[in-house]
Write an enzyme that holds these catalytic residues in place. Structure first.
Site, mmCIF file in Angstrom:
data_model
loop_
_atom_site.group_PDB
_atom_site.id
_atom_site.type_symbol
_atom_site.label_atom_id
_atom_site.label_comp_id
_atom_site.label_asym_id
_atom_site.label_seq_id
_atom_site.Cartn_x
_atom_site.Cartn_y
_atom_site.Cartn_z
ATOM 1 N N CYS A 62 1.330 21.207 -31.752
ATOM 2 C CA CYS A 62 0.491 20.990 -30.583
ATOM 3 C C CYS A 62 0.863 22.033 -29.531
ATOM 4 O O CYS A 62 2.007 22.423 -29.393
ATOM 5 C CB CYS A 62 0.654 19.624 -29.933
ATOM 6 N N ARG A 98 -0.426 26.614 -33.066
ATOM 7 C CA ARG A 98 0.512 25.483 -33.014
ATOM 8 C C ARG A 98 -0.102 24.190 -33.555
ATOM 9 O O ARG A 98 0.587 23.188 -33.730
ATOM 10 C CB ARG A 98 0.962 25.238 -31.573
ATOM 11 N N TRP A 115 -1.932 18.980 -33.430
ATOM 12 C CA TRP A 115 -1.593 18.837 -34.840
ATOM 13 C C TRP A 115 -1.209 17.376 -34.991
ATOM 14 O O TRP A 115 -0.184 16.931 -34.477
ATOM 15 C CB TRP A 115 -0.427 19.749 -35.211
ATOM 16 N N ASN A 170 3.184 17.382 -26.082
ATOM 17 C CA ASN A 170 3.608 17.920 -27.372
ATOM 18 C C ASN A 170 4.921 17.229 -27.717
ATOM 19 O O ASN A 170 5.839 17.222 -26.901
ATOM 20 C CB ASN A 170 3.805 19.434 -27.249
ATOM 21 N N GLY A 171 5.013 16.638 -28.902
ATOM 22 C CA GLY A 171 6.238 15.947 -29.303
ATOM 23 C C GLY A 171 5.900 14.574 -29.844
ATOM 24 O O GLY A 171 4.755 14.303 -30.208
ATOM 25 N N GLU A 210 9.365 32.805 -52.042
ATOM 26 C CA GLU A 210 8.550 33.164 -50.880
ATOM 27 C C GLU A 210 7.130 33.559 -51.316
ATOM 28 O O GLU A 210 6.146 33.184 -50.669
ATOM 29 C CB GLU A 210 9.243 34.307 -50.117
ATOM 30 N N LYS A 218 3.785 31.620 -50.020
ATOM 31 C CA LYS A 218 2.671 32.294 -49.330
ATOM 32 C C LYS A 218 1.339 31.902 -49.954
ATOM 33 O O LYS A 218 0.379 31.596 -49.273
ATOM 34 C CB LYS A 218 2.825 33.823 -49.364
ATOM 35 N N GLU A 255 0.424 28.155 -49.190
ATOM 36 C CA GLU A 255 0.002 27.754 -47.843
ATOM 37 C C GLU A 255 -1.330 28.345 -47.404
ATOM 38 O O GLU A 255 -2.043 27.703 -46.650
ATOM 39 C CB GLU A 255 1.099 27.964 -46.796
ATOM 40 N N HIS A 313 14.499 26.628 -69.646
ATOM 41 C CA HIS A 313 15.084 25.281 -69.597
ATOM 42 C C HIS A 313 14.054 24.217 -69.244
ATOM 43 O O HIS A 313 14.415 23.112 -68.874
ATOM 44 C CB HIS A 313 16.260 25.251 -68.607
ATOM 45 N N LYS A 365 2.049 26.244 -36.899
ATOM 46 C CA LYS A 365 3.031 27.321 -36.874
ATOM 47 C C LYS A 365 4.421 26.818 -36.503
ATOM 48 O O LYS A 365 5.415 27.253 -37.057
ATOM 49 C CB LYS A 365 2.566 28.374 -35.861
#
Ligand code: M6R
Length: 624
Positions: free
Chosen positions: A2, A27, A76, A102-103, A498, A502, A505, A521, A619
């Site tokens: 947020c 955000r 968010w 925000n929180g 990584e 990428k 997402e 394995h 983000k």
């Protein structure tokens, strides 16, 4: 997660708030809204489920042109689905108290129950709405529900009501609150969620992040945890939650506003991929030579004796930053220094095993990741010193750590981290080199060679970027694949992880990163004919083993794209190659990740995904 914005001054608040929200949209972006108050105390609230662009269209239809004070929010979702009702700002029953947050308010259920019993009516499922009603309740206690409060008493009354309400909140919050009866002042507070105030002439800005108002001012004040601010257009005061005055010196931010714009690129992610040579240069500048511990020690205020005494280096981080930490572990181990890397969210019992000879390295682009910050607190409580590697000046992490190394990559807006990762890697190579030299594990000649190789990396990155079109073509060939495998060994194993992250997402397809030797394995069972497998295989001491693993995958039908250099290409047999410049084995992760970022970008582009704002993500992840 947020983003919040606030404005008080002489300009049209609605335009400034919406513009700020656009810049904070990374955000969170499932719903958004603004509220502005004009000088006649009229409140205009506009909210939408969806992106800021939709809010902008709505606001353009009018009417809040007269409002000079206001707050905004891009969300968010945590409590309550993304919807217009759950979008911020939230108001009290009288629709006079307006809150953006925000929180997470951890005790919101208990507060809500009490407020319901007092007759308050709730309109959303959010935790945030309790704050508006709580302030309303405090205002009632201060006997201001009647219109008769003297105008010079409105600010002190608002201040006290806000302070008492904040005193009852548990959890994390950055808040900006407007009371329509008192448009000359915005109240703001911070506890564990970022909050910064921008200083203009006859106007002030409030935001979660400086990028929201950088085009208006670079002079800022970072609000501390446990602090609140009374912000007027030409003055502001800071207090503890207990009401004791505090003070601040403004800081000037070096970033300029164009750095947070796309600069002709189609997406921030692509722009940021192209900024990686510069990101590495900026991170290394003035810190590498001589590689002896002293240069870095001076900047960090870390005694070289401490570097010598460190027995274990423990990396903690999340997501992409965790992959940087994994490379760090391999690098320190290469020098013979004990190292570990853990997800910050899983770093619990290990914190108890730390001691004063452990250096915890916490890596975070944003410096606001809640999992990382909590892990840092646990580590410090366990007696370890913490070095923060972050891209964000003034972030929470920088206040919690003993030592701070900024990566200087400039703002990273794309949700998928790219240049920040390169900056983190460069910082880790820098720290590892200085530690190894300080401990006598690298002699002068080797230290010099190590530094020189590192200084060549930005040029190599540019060479890879010049081959973007080839990578785009290869990505296009796999654009309809629903599964991807990435394999590698040792220092490049985190790069395989990584690469898979990428793709996941930004393309929403299934991708897995595996240690190449682990495939046989179990995971090799999932390979089917034509399954894309990206093998990260630069020249290395484990190249023969890696080539063997590629053969095993091919024998089961994998369609292999090999990330190689001219030498390793002779050993690894694949159907397609991405050829990188040759660098020392130790340094290859700084290069091998670049084609994987571009590959993920072009797969997502072909799939027409929303690359800079992938679904379900934000983000900055400020919840645990
Ligand atoms: O701001 P941080 O570096 O602490 O963020 C950590 C992760 O949330 C972040 O790297 C995330 O995994 C990225 N979206 C990956 O591209």
């Amino acid at each position: 997660m947020c983003g919040i914005t606030g404005y008080i001054g002489e300009q049209n608040a609605a335009d400034i708030l919406v513009d700020g929200l656009k810049r904070l949209e990374y955000r969170g972006y499932d719903s958004c809204g603004i509220a502005v108050v004009d000088s006649k105390n009229a409140l205009y609230l506009r909210r939408v489920s969806g992106r800021v662009a939709a809010l902008e269209t709505l606001v353009a239809k009018g009417p809040p042109k007269g409002g000079r004070t206001g707050v905004g929010h891009t969300r968010w979702a945590t409590h309550g689905a993304p919807s217009e009702d759950n979008a911020h700002p939230h108001t009290d029953c009288s629709e006079q108290v307006v809150v953006v947050h925000n929180g997470i308010i951890e005790n919101y259920l208990a507060l809500k129950e009490k407020l319901l019993a007092q007759g308050h009516k709730f309109k959303s499922e959010t935790d945030t709405e309790v704050i508006a009603h709580l302030i309303e309740e405090k205002l009632k206690h201060l006997h201001v529900q009647e219109k008769a409060v003297r105008s010079d008493m409105l600010e002190p009354v608002f201040f006290e009501a806000f302070r008492h309400a904040v005193g009852e909140l548990k959890g994390s919050f950055a808040l900006a609150v407007v009371w329509a009866r008192c448009p000359g002042m915005i109240m703001a507070a911070r506890m564990y969620s970022p909050l910064v105030i921008g200083l203009g002439k006859g106007e002030h800005f409030i935001a979660s992040d400086v990028s929201a108002f950088l085009k208006h001012t670079k002079r800022v004040i970072f609000v501390n945890d446990g602090e609140m601010a009374a912000v007027r257009k030409d003055s502001m005061d800071f207090y503890t939650f207990q009401g004791k005055k505090t003070s601040h010196e403004p800081v000037t931010i070096q970033w300029d506003s164009t750095m947070a714009e796309k600069g002709g690129y189609r997406h921030f992610m692509l722009k940021e991929i192209h900024e990686q040579a510069e990101a590495v240069e900026n991170t290394l500048r003035g810190r590498l030579l001589p590689l002896d511990g002293e240069v870095l020690g001076r900047e960090l205020l870390m005694p070289v004796e401490f570097m010598r005494a460190v027995e274990t280096v423990q990396f903690i981080a999340c997501g992409t930053a965790y992959h940087a930490g994994m490379v760090g572990r391999g690098l320190f181990e290469h020098f013979g220094i004990n190292a570990e890397a853990d997800f910050a969210s899983e770093f619990t019992d290990r914190a108890k095993l730390l001691d004063k000879n452990t250096l915890v390295v916490a890596i975070s682009q944003s410096g606001e990741t809640a999992d990382t910050i909590f892990a840092v607190r646990e580590a410090r409580a366990g007696g370890a010193k913490v070095l923060a590697i972050t891209n964000t000046v003034g972030s929470t992490l920088t206040r919690e750590a003993d030592y701070v190394l900024h990566t200087h990559c400039g703002p990273e807006i794309g949700v998928a981290s790219t240049k920040a990762f390169l900056g983190q890697l460069a910082a880790i190579y820098l720290v590892a080199g200085h530690f190894a030299a300080a401990k006598g594990l690298l002699d002068k000649t080797d230290a010099r060679a190590y530094a020189e190789e590192l200084l060549r990396i930005p040029r190599h990155i540019e060479e890879i970027l010049a081959r973007e079109a080839e990578i785009e073509k290869i990505a296009a060939a796999f654009a309809s694949s629903e599964h991807f495998l990435f394999i590698s060994r040792r220092l490049n194993f985190p790069i395989a992880l990584e690469g898979a992250l990428k793709i996941k997402e930004i393309s929403y397809v299934h991708a897995e990163g595996y240690a190449a030797g682990e495939m046989k394995h179990g995971p090799i069972a999932i390979i089917y004919k034509g399954m894309p497998l990206l093998a990260v295989a630069p020249s290395s001491s484990s190249l023969d083993l890696m080539a063997g693993n590629v053969e095993e995958a091919k024998a089961r039908g994998a369609d292999v794209v090999a990330i190689v250099d001219e030498d390793s290409k002779k050993t690894v047999k694949a159907s397609r190659y991405i050829v990188l410049p040759r660098t020392g084995e130790l340094f290859s992760p700084l290069l091998t990740v670049i084609p994987l970022q571009l590959f993920a970008y072009y797969v997502a582009l072909a799939k027409k995904c929303d690359i800079d704002k992938p679904r379900n993500l934000a983000k900055s992840v400020t919840v645990r």
